[in-house]
Design a protein around this motif. Structure first.
Motif, short mmCIF file in Angstrom:
data_model
loop_
_atom_site.label_atom_id
_atom_site.label_comp_id
_atom_site.label_asym_id
_atom_site.label_seq_id
_atom_site.Cartn_x
_atom_site.Cartn_y
_atom_site.Cartn_z
N SER A 129 20.94 2.03 3.63
CA SER A 129 21.77 3.22 4.21
C SER A 129 22.93 3.65 3.29
N GLY A 130 23.08 2.66 2.35
CA GLY A 130 24.19 3.14 1.41
C GLY A 130 24.57 1.99 0.54
N THR A 131 25.66 2.14 -0.34
CA THR A 131 25.88 0.84 -1.28
C THR A 131 26.61 -0.46 -0.60
N ARG A 132 27.18 -0.19 0.56
CA ARG A 132 27.50 -1.34 1.04
C ARG A 132 26.27 -2.28 1.43
N ALA A 133 25.21 -1.71 1.86
CA ALA A 133 24.07 -2.55 2.04
C ALA A 133 23.68 -3.35 0.78
N LEU A 134 24.07 -3.06 -0.35
CA LEU A 134 23.67 -3.84 -1.39
C LEU A 134 24.77 -4.77 -1.51
N ILE A 135 26.00 -4.61 -1.21
CA ILE A 135 27.05 -5.52 -1.51
C ILE A 135 26.78 -6.58 -0.40
N THR A 136 26.35 -6.45 0.83
CA THR A 136 26.36 -7.40 1.91
C THR A 136 24.87 -8.01 2.05
N MET A 137 24.12 -7.73 1.20
CA MET A 137 22.72 -8.20 1.46
C MET A 137 22.70 -9.69 1.36
N HIS A 159 23.43 7.46 -3.69
CA HIS A 159 24.87 6.82 -3.94
C HIS A 159 24.42 5.34 -4.34
N ILE A 160 23.36 4.83 -4.22
CA ILE A 160 22.82 3.44 -4.72
C ILE A 160 22.53 3.60 -5.93
N TYR A 161 21.83 4.71 -6.39
CA TYR A 161 21.49 4.94 -7.91
C TYR A 161 22.69 4.94 -8.78
N THR A 162 23.64 5.85 -8.23
CA THR A 162 25.05 5.90 -9.14
C THR A 162 25.68 4.59 -9.05
N PHE A 163 25.71 3.63 -7.93
CA PHE A 163 26.39 2.53 -7.97
C PHE A 163 25.73 1.44 -9.01
N LEU A 164 24.47 1.54 -8.78
CA LEU A 164 23.77 0.63 -10.18
C LEU A 164 24.14 1.24 -11.32
N ASP A 165 23.85 2.63 -11.79
CA ASP A 165 24.25 2.98 -12.99
C ASP A 165 25.88 2.69 -13.30
N ASP A 166 26.51 2.83 -12.67
CA ASP A 166 28.09 2.52 -12.72
C ASP A 166 28.26 1.04 -13.22
N MET A 208 15.31 12.77 -3.22
CA MET A 208 16.00 11.70 -3.17
C MET A 208 17.23 11.82 -2.16
N THR A 209 17.00 10.56 -1.18
CA THR A 209 18.02 10.74 0.01
C THR A 209 19.39 10.80 -0.53
N ARG A 210 20.39 11.09 0.31
CA ARG A 210 21.87 10.78 -0.10
C ARG A 210 22.21 9.51 -0.46
N ALA A 211 21.67 8.45 0.47
CA ALA A 211 21.87 7.09 0.30
C ALA A 211 21.25 6.61 -1.00
N GLY A 212 20.22 7.11 -1.29
CA GLY A 212 19.56 6.83 -2.54
C GLY A 212 20.57 7.26 -3.60
N THR A 246 10.67 3.57 -4.00
CA THR A 246 10.11 2.84 -3.31
C THR A 246 11.24 1.57 -3.01
N PHE A 247 11.96 1.28 -4.12
CA PHE A 247 12.86 0.06 -3.70
C PHE A 247 13.77 0.36 -2.74
N VAL A 248 14.33 1.76 -2.59
CA VAL A 248 15.21 2.24 -1.45
C VAL A 248 14.73 2.02 -0.12
N ASP A 249 13.31 2.73 -0.29
CA ASP A 249 12.49 2.79 1.09
C ASP A 249 12.02 1.15 1.70
N ASP A 250 11.65 0.32 0.66
CA ASP A 250 11.28 -0.98 1.09
C ASP A 250 12.67 -1.59 1.71
N PHE A 251 13.89 -1.63 0.94
CA PHE A 251 15.07 -2.24 1.76
C PHE A 251 15.46 -1.44 2.81
#
Length: 152
Positions: free
Chosen positions: A70-78, A7-14, A1-5, A62-67
């Motif tokens: 680059s980090g959690t900010r991308a989830l927040i601003t999408m 962070h995103i995993y932890t963010f969603l888990d939190d 898993m990438t570093r960005a992945g 696959t989710f991280v690759d498709d979207f």
């Protein structure tokens, strides 16, 4: 898993696996770490219908690759534009759900690479449509006629 992945995993888990960003996009991470994304289109064509874009459940990587996050900010601003781009690539679908009392009936529409439209029901039965729908009313009309055919 990438570093960005990670962070995103932890963010969603939190967020206990469910995060709604300020633009109204919902990210849902399931118990098996698959993720799906939903963005309603408002207003729906009728008050008894739910209508929007859905990125169907995919494994986390696959989710991280498709979207291409680059980090959690991308989830927040999408914005929904990202889902529209994935829809045009055939990776996201338009959903149209009829909601009548306790009855829910949903169909999912996706484009293929050769610009054909595939419709799928909740039983994963698929078929190709003879045209590509472009208006919310076309999706709703088709869903209603399919619902009445199945119920009849």
């Amino acid at each position: 898993m990438t570093r960005a992945g990670k962070h995103i995993y932890t963010f969603l888990d939190d967020h206990l696996g469910i995060y709604d960003n300020p633009q109204g996009i919902e990210f849902i991470m399931n118990m098996d770490d698959s993720v799906f994304v939903v963005s309603p289109i408002t207003p729906p064509p009728e008050p008894y219908a739910d209508f929007g874009l859905i990125y169907p459940s995919q494994p986390f990587n696959t989710f991280v690759d498709d979207f291409q996050f680059s980090g959690t900010r991308a989830l927040i601003t999408m914005t929904p534009n990202k889902l529209w781009a994935l829809y045009r690539k055939g990776k996201a679908e338009i959903y149209c759900t009829i909601v009548v009392k306790i009855i829910l009936y949903a169909l999912y529409f996706r484009l293929t690479e050769n610009n054909k439209m595939i419709v799928r029901d909740d039983y994963d039965r698929e078929h190709e449509l003879g045209m590509v729908f472009t208006s919310p009313l076309q999706f709703l009309d088709y869903t209603q006629s399919h619902f009445f055919t199945e119920a009849g």
